[in-house]
Every structure is written in C-alpha cells, then in structure tokens.
Motif scaffolding. Structure first.
Motif, short mmCIF file in Angstrom:
data_model
loop_
_atom_site.label_atom_id
_atom_site.label_comp_id
_atom_site.label_asym_id
_atom_site.label_seq_id
_atom_site.Cartn_x
_atom_site.Cartn_y
_atom_site.Cartn_z
N ALA A 321 42.82 -80.02 43.72
CA ALA A 321 42.96 -80.30 45.16
C ALA A 321 41.63 -80.79 45.73
O ALA A 321 41.59 -81.62 46.64
N THR A 322 40.53 -80.29 45.19
CA THR A 322 39.21 -80.69 45.68
C THR A 322 38.99 -82.19 45.46
O THR A 322 38.57 -82.92 46.36
N GLN A 323 39.35 -82.63 44.25
CA GLN A 323 39.20 -84.04 43.91
C GLN A 323 40.15 -84.89 44.77
O GLN A 323 39.78 -85.94 45.29
N PHE A 324 41.38 -84.41 44.93
CA PHE A 324 42.40 -85.10 45.73
C PHE A 324 41.88 -85.29 47.17
O PHE A 324 41.94 -86.39 47.74
N CYS A 325 41.31 -84.22 47.75
CA CYS A 325 40.81 -84.30 49.13
C CYS A 325 39.63 -85.28 49.22
O CYS A 325 39.50 -86.03 50.20
N GLN A 326 38.78 -85.28 48.19
CA GLN A 326 37.63 -86.18 48.20
C GLN A 326 38.10 -87.64 48.18
O GLN A 326 37.58 -88.48 48.92
N GLU A 327 39.11 -87.91 47.34
CA GLU A 327 39.63 -89.28 47.29
C GLU A 327 40.26 -89.68 48.63
O GLU A 327 40.11 -90.81 49.08
N LEU A 328 40.95 -88.72 49.24
CA LEU A 328 41.57 -89.02 50.55
C LEU A 328 40.51 -89.37 51.59
O LEU A 328 40.68 -90.30 52.39
N ILE A 329 39.40 -88.63 51.58
CA ILE A 329 38.32 -88.91 52.54
C ILE A 329 37.78 -90.32 52.29
O ILE A 329 37.68 -91.13 53.22
N GLU A 330 37.49 -90.59 51.03
CA GLU A 330 36.80 -91.86 50.71
C GLU A 330 37.72 -93.07 50.82
O GLU A 330 37.30 -94.14 51.25
N GLN A 331 38.99 -92.90 50.45
CA GLN A 331 39.86 -94.08 50.37
C GLN A 331 40.82 -94.23 51.54
O GLN A 331 41.34 -95.32 51.77
N ALA A 332 41.08 -93.13 52.25
CA ALA A 332 42.06 -93.23 53.33
C ALA A 332 41.50 -92.71 54.66
O ALA A 332 42.15 -92.86 55.71
N GLY A 333 40.33 -92.10 54.66
CA GLY A 333 39.77 -91.55 55.90
C GLY A 333 40.57 -90.37 56.42
O GLY A 333 40.55 -90.06 57.61
N VAL A 334 41.29 -89.68 55.50
CA VAL A 334 42.12 -88.54 55.91
C VAL A 334 41.45 -87.25 55.46
O VAL A 334 40.98 -87.15 54.32
N LEU A 335 41.41 -86.26 56.35
CA LEU A 335 40.74 -84.99 56.00
C LEU A 335 41.75 -83.85 55.85
O LEU A 335 42.43 -83.46 56.80
N LEU A 336 41.86 -83.34 54.60
CA LEU A 336 42.57 -82.09 54.32
C LEU A 336 41.52 -81.11 53.79
O LEU A 336 40.45 -81.53 53.35
N LEU A 337 41.83 -79.82 53.82
CA LEU A 337 40.84 -78.83 53.39
C LEU A 337 41.28 -78.21 52.06
O LEU A 337 42.35 -77.59 51.99
N PRO A 338 40.48 -78.37 51.00
CA PRO A 338 40.91 -77.87 49.68
C PRO A 338 40.84 -76.34 49.57
O PRO A 338 39.93 -75.70 50.13
N GLY A 339 41.79 -75.78 48.82
CA GLY A 339 41.92 -74.33 48.65
C GLY A 339 40.64 -73.58 48.34
O GLY A 339 40.38 -72.53 48.93
N PRO A 340 39.80 -74.07 47.39
CA PRO A 340 38.60 -73.30 47.06
C PRO A 340 37.68 -73.05 48.26
O PRO A 340 36.97 -72.05 48.30
N HIS A 341 37.73 -73.94 49.26
CA HIS A 341 36.92 -73.71 50.46
C HIS A 341 37.47 -72.57 51.31
O HIS A 341 36.84 -72.12 52.26
N LEU A 342 38.68 -72.15 50.98
CA LEU A 342 39.30 -71.02 51.70
C LEU A 342 39.30 -69.78 50.82
O LEU A 342 39.97 -68.79 51.12
N GLY A 343 38.60 -69.85 49.70
CA GLY A 343 38.64 -68.73 48.75
C GLY A 343 39.96 -68.70 48.01
O GLY A 343 40.36 -67.64 47.49
N TYR A 344 40.67 -69.83 47.94
CA TYR A 344 41.96 -69.86 47.26
C TYR A 344 41.87 -70.79 46.06
O TYR A 344 40.80 -71.28 45.72
N ASP A 345 43.02 -71.08 45.42
CA ASP A 345 42.94 -71.86 44.18
C ASP A 345 42.83 -73.36 44.47
O ASP A 345 42.93 -73.80 45.62
N ASP A 346 42.64 -74.13 43.39
CA ASP A 346 42.41 -75.56 43.55
C ASP A 346 43.72 -76.36 43.49
O ASP A 346 43.73 -77.54 43.15
N HIS A 347 44.83 -75.69 43.83
CA HIS A 347 46.13 -76.37 43.87
C HIS A 347 46.78 -76.21 45.24
O HIS A 347 48.00 -76.31 45.36
N HIS A 348 45.97 -75.92 46.23
CA HIS A 348 46.47 -75.79 47.61
C HIS A 348 45.51 -76.51 48.57
O HIS A 348 44.32 -76.64 48.28
N VAL A 349 46.06 -76.93 49.71
CA VAL A 349 45.22 -77.48 50.79
C VAL A 349 45.72 -76.93 52.11
O VAL A 349 46.88 -76.54 52.24
#
Ligand SMILES: Cc1ncc(COP(=O)(O)O)c(C=O)c1O
Length: 373
Positions: A321-349
């Motif tokens: 999810a972290t990589q997915f969010c990074q690509e969204l920021i760079e390629q679409a200008g869309v911001l989602l928050l990846p799970g690990p930043h919430l203390g959760y797993d890397d398959h949630h946003v």
C-alpha cells in the motif's frame, strides 16, 4: 529520551499542501472566520474587539460552561480547555502515567494515543487491543479486552468513533468497556474526537464521561465541527486532584488557550447543531459516491462501511500500500494514507469522507486506475 517519529503527521506535513487531490483527511469541510461568524449572527467587528491578553489557564468560564452543556452531569469546573486536542493526549498521559505502568491501547490508534503511552511506560508495558474486521464491518472484541486488562493495568486508552476504521460500539459495548475499567479501578482515557458523526441514522452514544468517575474524555472542534485551524479542544476530568495535576502539566506546554480560538470556539458551539449536521450531510453524500466506486473495483479494494466518523480503512489488494500511495502521489496527484503510517499493515489505506471535493478527487483516482490497472 527520544520518541519515535509521528508518521501520520510527517506524511501530512510532506504531502497535504502539495498534493492536489486529498482523499485521506480526517477532518470535515472547514469554514472561513466570516462564514462561521455569519452562521452565528455575529460580525467581524466582534472579533476585532477581542482583547489579546493571556487567557485563563483552565479556559474561559463561558466556554467551559458551553462545553459542559454538551455532557449531562458534567460541570464547567470539570472541563479543561486545551490549545489543541493533541495537547490533551500528551498532557493526560504525562499526568497519569509513570515508567513501568501497564497500559492497554486499542489498535490501530492515532499515533500519539499509542506512542506517548509507550514512551512513558515502556514498550513492553503496552498491550494492544485490536479492532477486528468482520462481515458486519469493524467490531470490538470485549472478551479480548477483558483478558488484556489486569489488576496492574493503570489505564485503558480507546478512541470511539474510531479513526481509522469508523468502528462505533453499541450502547451495551460502551457499558461493557467501562465495566472492565471499573472492575480493575483503572483510568479510562476515551478519545471522542469524532463523537457526533454517527452515520446512517445511528444514535450518538452518550459520552463515556458520564459513566465512570475515572474516565477522562477528550473532545474538540477539529473533526466534527470542521474547524481544525482553531486548534480547539478540551478534556473532561472529574477527579479534582488529577485536574489540578493536569493543569500543572499544561503550564509546561501552552499555559492557556489562544484568545481568538476561545472566542471562535464559543461562537462555534452556539451553532454546533448546524455545523454537525453539515458535516454529517457531506459524509453521507460522499458515501453515495464511495459505494458504487468500490463496487466497480471489487478486486482491488475491500470496502467496510464506517459506522461513524469521517474516515474508513480500506483493504487494497496490491503488494505494498505504501508503494501504491507513492505512485498515486507522483502520477495522479491523489493522496491516500498507507496503513503502516497508522500502525497497521501494508495492505490497507485510509480514506477521508468529510470533504466537499471528495467526488472530484475520487474521479482522479478512478482515471488513474483505468489507465494503470
Ligand atoms: C483520534 C484523534 N485524536 C486526536 C487527534 C488530534 O486532533 P488535533 O489534530 O485537532 O489536535 C486526532 C487528529 O487526527 C485524531 O484523529
């Protein structure tokens, strides 16, 4: 001793003001000072006459009265006004916790709820109470909580309605959580920052403040009222000695609230019903956009409808999810928050549902997915 980085806030500091299509904010649509004053029938002149001296360290008596009016059985002297809701988390834990104390914290949790407790008590003293995904959405497991809490537990820390899952206990579950704390006589810190945003006609649960004299309740105007820029919050503390110690700690953080914030907080509370229904309306409208969107992308997202609050935790079927969010920021200008930043797993946003531009921003996400999936 150093404290781990506050991953969510660092992420927002880096991307919130530079990424055009925000889809993960936890606050609801905000207002201008002029709009807020107009809604309450006040003029900008009223603000202009405000004296910019120090304010009372416990909070302006009229503001404390207006806050106490929201909580049956709570008196104005049990309210302590903060310089930001965040301050209430730090100061509560500084007031009540010592190194080596055992605490139980729900997980995932807004980072300071967990990390300040861990910092003070020690990592090995902190037990996690996970919120569980079920067919009926995110739910609490009371038997698990009961097992985690022992006679040594100093404090149970919860946040309902919950950021990021949108989990809302039933009335019976609320009573049961309080009963577990009461049985061991431990402190209960209940973060109610999203209380009032119950969805789909659900009733607002009574505040935990009314249930137990060792419960400290955090509230504020950032999320439900859409006024995060006011930095206005409060803690309800029934125990007089603890309240005194809390105010002493607050003298080391901010001393007293900002005068313009207190003034505008009082104005906001005078029209709180309008502000809260406005936020709820926006979230319900956004849910009408979100559900068909997730129905169109069933392979990619697992959608669990929140029961309350302004955020949802989405499963994403990607390797990271972290990589997915990074690509969204760079390629679409869309911001989602990846799970690990919430203390959760890397398959949630985390998805934010409280902003007026939700549908537009979601369409940017969809365009990107159509081109890339
Ligand atoms: C559960 C919870 N508690 C406390 C806070 C802190 O609120 P504020 O940023 O208004 O200080 C937040 C902010 O996101 C939150 O989600």
């Amino acid at each position: 001793m150093n404290i781990p980085s506050f991953a969510i806030e660092e992420y927002f500091a880096k991307y919130e003001f530079t990424t055009p299509y925000l889809l993960c904010a936890s606050d609801c649509e905000s207002l201008t000072v002029g709009e807020l004053l107009a809604l309450a029938g006040r003029s900008l002149d009223d603000l202009g006459h405000l004296h910019l001296g120090y304010t009372e360290s416990q909070g302006h008596p009229r503001l404390r009265q207006a806050i106490a009016d929201r909580y049956p059985g709570v008196s104005p002297d049990q309210v302590v006004v903060l310089n930001a809701p965040e301050e209430g988390i730090y100061v509560t834990m500084r007031t009540l916790l010592e190194p080596g104390d055992e605490v139980v914290v729900m997980a995932p949790a807004y980072a300071s709820l967990l990390q300040v407790a861990e910092h003070i008590c020690g990592r090995d003293q902190t037990r996690l109470w996970p919120i569980q995904p079920t067919e009926q959405g995110w739910r609490v497991n009371l038997a698990h909580l009961e097992n985690l809490v022992t006679p040594q537990t100093k404090m149970i820390i919860v946040n309902f309605p919950h950021n990021p899952t949108g989990c809302l206990p039933t009335y019976d579950e609320l009573e049961a959580i309080v009963a577990i704390a009461e049985k061991q006589g431990c402190w209960l810190f209940w973060d109610e920052m999203y209380r009032g945003l119950e969805l789909d006609g659900r009733e607002t649960l009574p505040s935990a403040a009314a249930f137990y004299d060792r419960c400290l309740v955090l509230g504020g105007l950032s999320k439900v009222h859409g006024l995060p820029g006011l930095r206005s919050g409060w803690v309800i503390i029934q125990d007089e000695a603890v309240r005194g110690r809390f105010i002493n700690w607050k003298h080391y953080t901010s001393i007293c609230a900002a005068a313009p914030s207190e003034f505008l907080a009082l104005v906001a509370l005078s029209v709180q019903e309008q502000l809260i229904s406005r936020s709820r309306r926006i979230i319900q409208e956004n849910l009408l956009e979100a559900e068909p969107f997730f129905a169109r992308w069933p392979e990619l997202f697992t959608w669990r409808r929140p029961q309350a609050g302004s955020v949802a935790l989405l499963g994403v079927n990607v390797p990271s999810a972290t990589q997915f969010c990074q690509e969204l920021i760079e390629q679409a200008g869309v911001l989602l928050l990846p799970g690990p930043h919430l203390g959760y797993d890397d398959h949630h946003v985390r998805l934010g549902l409280g902003r007026r531009n939700f549908a537009t921003n979601l369409s940017h996400l969809e365009t990107y997915l159509r081109e890339n999936q």
